[in-house]
Design an enzyme around this catalytic site. Structure first.
Site, short mmCIF file in Angstrom:
data_model
loop_
_atom_site.label_atom_id
_atom_site.label_comp_id
_atom_site.label_asym_id
_atom_site.label_seq_id
_atom_site.Cartn_x
_atom_site.Cartn_y
_atom_site.Cartn_z
N LYS A 108 -23.15 25.42 7.58
CA LYS A 108 -22.40 24.23 7.99
C LYS A 108 -21.97 23.47 6.74
O LYS A 108 -22.81 23.09 5.90
CB LYS A 108 -23.30 23.37 8.87
O1 G3P Z 1 -24.55 17.99 14.88
C1 G3P Z 1 -23.44 17.16 14.78
C2 G3P Z 1 -23.21 16.24 15.93
O2 G3P Z 1 -23.37 16.90 17.14
C3 G3P Z 1 -23.92 14.92 15.84
O3 G3P Z 1 -23.95 14.21 17.04
O4 G3P Z 1 -24.80 12.36 18.44
O5 G3P Z 1 -25.21 12.32 15.96
O6 G3P Z 1 -22.93 11.92 16.86
P1 G3P Z 1 -24.24 12.61 17.07
#
Ligand code: G3P
Length: 218
Positions: free
Chosen positions: A87
């Site tokens: 990533k």
């Molecule tokens: O892994 C990346 C993403 O899914 C993060 O989600 O909830 O932290 O905005 P969030």
């Protein structure tokens, strides 16, 4: 549409995998920290533990922000297991790193995508996945789902092979809308995946069926 779980919690990964619908896992440094995984050796072992649970792609994020650092980390992560996807953040050196890792046959997931121009650059560099963050766009009054639709249209018109991985999913409607808009993958917390199961008419209907069966068999 593939289902990935967005967590580094092994119990939740096992629970989702046991459902039989899990295609992979995404993690990020915040999710690793949430599980208390500290230090290089522990982080590497945790990725291996995740790969041993799920038979599918597992995204492991680099910490470096310079080209040399990202490719060194990426090669190290990719060597851990054949299912590791590196990533890489959507920054200038990240685009270069995606291009390099792709040329070496290493799968990549371009993260922190918030606009269609970023998606085009990542696709041009050969990213396996791009991760538009729908929830974080919604948080600032932009329409995260509109971005998924826009990228899906561009990728279809241009014939890009990069898969759209809808990330930052916050609720079951994000998953349903992602499927409608043409996302190839969603990555979601376990709660939003399990919420797809729920309908009050399913619960009341099942209760009625069981009650009628019990009455006619008593
Ligand atoms: O892994 C990346 C993403 O899914 C993060 O989600 O909830 O932290 O905005 P969030």
């Amino acid at each position: 549409m593939k289902f990935f779980i967005d967590t580094a919690n092994l119990a939740q990964i096992k629970e989702a995998n046991d459902l039989g619908i899990l295609d992979g896992v995404t993690t990020n440094p915040s999710l690793m920290a949430k599980e208390g995984i500290k230090g290089d050796a522990a982080v590497m072992q945790h990725y291996i533990d995740i790969c041993n649970i799920v038979d599918g792609d597992v995204s492991a994020e680099v910490i470096s922000t310079d080209y040399a650092g990202m490719i060194a980390e990426g090669e190290k992560l990719a060597a851990l297991h054949e299912n590791i996807v590196v990533k890489i953040p959507m920054i200038k050196d990240g685009v270069k790193a995606i291009k390099y890792l792709t040329s070496k046959g290493i799968k990549t997931n371009c993260t922190l995508v918030f606009g269609p121009g970023q998606a085009i650059l990542a696709a041009k560099a050969g990213a396996t996945y791009i991760s538009p963050f729908v929830g974080r766009l919604d948080d600032i009054s932009y329409d995260g789902m509109e971005l998924i639709a826009q990228i899906a249209q561009i990728f279809a018109v241009q014939g890009y092979q990069t898969q759209i991985l809808a990330a930052s999913i916050r609720n079951p409607m994000h998953i349903i809308k992602s499927a409608q808009m043409g996302a190839h993958v969603i990555t979601s917390p376990l709660a939003s995946i399990l919420a797809l199961l729920k309908h009050p008419l399913t619960d009341s209907g099942l209760a009625q069926f069981l009650a009628d069966h019990a009455k006619s068999n008593s």
